[in-house]
Design a protein around this motif. Structure first.
Motif, PDB file in Angstrom:
ATOM      1  N   UNK A   1       0.704  -1.313   0.124  1.00  0.00           N
ATOM      2  CA  UNK A   1       0.069  -0.028  -0.053  1.00  0.00           C
ATOM      3  C   UNK A   1       0.949   1.197   0.030  1.00  0.00           C
ATOM      4  N   UNK A   2       2.072   1.248  -0.617  1.00  0.00           N
ATOM      5  CA  UNK A   2       2.974   2.315  -0.873  1.00  0.00           C
ATOM      6  C   UNK A   2       3.726   2.698   0.374  1.00  0.00           C
ATOM      7  N   UNK A   3       3.390   1.723   1.515  1.00  0.00           N
ATOM      8  CA  UNK A   3       4.695   1.755   2.597  1.00  0.00           C
ATOM      9  C   UNK A   3       5.505   0.528   2.491  1.00  0.00           C
ATOM     10  N   UNK A   4       6.854   1.044   2.811  1.00  0.00           N
ATOM     11  CA  UNK A   4       7.867   0.046   2.902  1.00  0.00           C
ATOM     12  C   UNK A   4       7.526  -0.822   4.217  1.00  0.00           C
ATOM     13  N   UNK A   5       7.475  -2.098   3.989  1.00  0.00           N
ATOM     14  CA  UNK A   5       6.881  -3.056   4.964  1.00  0.00           C
ATOM     15  C   UNK A   5       7.839  -4.423   5.065  1.00  0.00           C
ATOM     16  N   UNK A   6       8.328  -4.705   6.017  1.00  0.00           N
ATOM     17  CA  UNK A   6       9.364  -6.070   6.320  1.00  0.00           C
ATOM     18  C   UNK A   6       8.333  -7.227   5.848  1.00  0.00           C
ATOM     19  N   UNK A   7       8.800  -7.725   4.820  1.00  0.00           N
ATOM     20  CA  UNK A   7       8.068  -8.767   3.903  1.00  0.00           C
ATOM     21  C   UNK A   7       9.266 -10.052   3.960  1.00  0.00           C
ATOM     22  N   UNK A   8       8.500 -11.114   4.444  1.00  0.00           N
ATOM     23  CA  UNK A   8       9.422 -12.514   4.523  1.00  0.00           C
ATOM     24  C   UNK A   8       9.898 -12.988   3.393  1.00  0.00           C
ATOM     25  N   UNK A   9      11.048 -13.339   3.594  1.00  0.00           N
ATOM     26  CA  UNK A   9      11.749 -13.897   2.105  1.00  0.00           C
ATOM     27  C   UNK A   9      11.400 -15.592   1.870  1.00  0.00           C
TER      28      UNK A   9
END
Length: 304
Positions: free
Chosen positions: A213-221
């Motif tokens: 949603x346009x926000x940098x988010x910690x996303x699992x590898x």
């Protein structure tokens, strides 16, 4: 410890409130449908009024993810989120405590041909689930159509963990601890479908930053890693409650092509884009109550 010993242990007074909650879930699961949904909305309304910390988290998430909405629209979406998640509590109870067969007539399932094609080829698929308020009911209803194992986070309370795991075993073939990567790989290579929800913040070490949603988010590898290690197709699953609050729509999207790409950040961004598009269909049904943006890039302030 034997099962009988475990039963005795759970008679301790510290578990009485948990037994009460489990009993309430059984009662809620058997309520008439419209009563059930009304009770769920009531729970959501109470939480909206009194769960100030969760409300603050939800308000922050909505403000970050829907900046195009006016303030009044954002406030309405916050309230609607609590109502939807309140109904989700009763839906979870239904999924855990009753045979899902009695709800088959309430489900419309599109895109079944995508999974059927994979099954005909003998392939196990990595199913991308999403943390909607309907998640656990969705798992139960999915079992009416296709088998799957599920990756999950164990509950901190031992009694509720046992109740939850036993309930999910009725819908899923096996439940796999989210830290058990070998178990996930083993099941996929054996041709099992594995339901996996990658849309929560598991911390900096397990993640890369990608827009959500346009926000940098910690996303699992891990999504791309599992696909790379197993060669399993990655197939998104969308599940929503219709606006009549009595029927549900489930949809398989086509398996992702050229995934993984070898670029961790690009792969994470792609998964986030798929999840975001699904959420935008019914944004109030997403679990905005959790701190999706808890982990921030270096130098950025905390958001909550």
């Amino acid at each position: 410890m034997t099962e009988n010993a475990s039963d005795t242990r759970f008679l301790h007074p510290r578990y009485w409130s948990v037994w009460l909650a489990i009993g309430a879930m059984y009662v809620g699961a058997w309520l008439p449908w419209r009563v059930k949904m009304a009770v769920g909305k009531g729970i959501g309304l109470l939480a909206w009024r009194f769960a100030k910390r969760r409300r603050h988290i939800t308000e922050t998430n909505i403000r970050l993810c829907f900046p195009e909405l006016e303030a009044a629209q954002q406030r309405k979406l916050v309230k609607d989120t609590f109502l939807a998640n309140g109904m989700g509590i009763l839906e979870t109870a239904t999924g855990w405590c009753r045979d899902p067969e009695h709800l088959r007539h309430r489900v419309v399932f599109d895109g079944q041909e995508h999974m059927a094609r994979l099954q005909a080829q003998g392939k196990g698929a990595l199913i991308i689930g999403i943390h909607f308020s309907t998640l656990d009911l969705g798992g139960a209803l999915h079992s009416l159509f296709f088998p799957a194992d599920a990756v999950y986070r164990p509950h901190d309370n031992a009694l509720f963990e046992r109740f939850m795991t036993r309930a999910r075993h009725r819908s899923f073939g096996t439940t796999i601890d989210r830290h058990d990567l070998r178990g996930v790989v083993r099941h996929l290579k054996a041709g099992h479908n594995v339901w996996y929800s990658p849309d929560q913040d598991f911390g900096r070490e397990a993640s890369v930053f990608a827009p959500f949603f346009g926000v940098e988010a910690a996303t699992v590898r891990l999504t791309a890693k599992i696909a790379r290690m197993t060669g399993a197709p990655v197939i998104p699953l969308i599940f929503h409650r219709d606006t009549d609050d009595t029927t549900y729509r489930m949809e398989y999207l086509p398996p992702l092509e050229d995934f993984p790409s070898g670029d961790e950040q690009a792969d994470a961004a792609r998964i986030n884009a798929v999840i975001e598009a699904a959420i935008r269909r019914h944004p109030e049904q997403y679990l905005w109550l959790h701190r999706r943006f808890k982990t921030r890039p270096e130098g950025e302030p905390r958001l909550y």
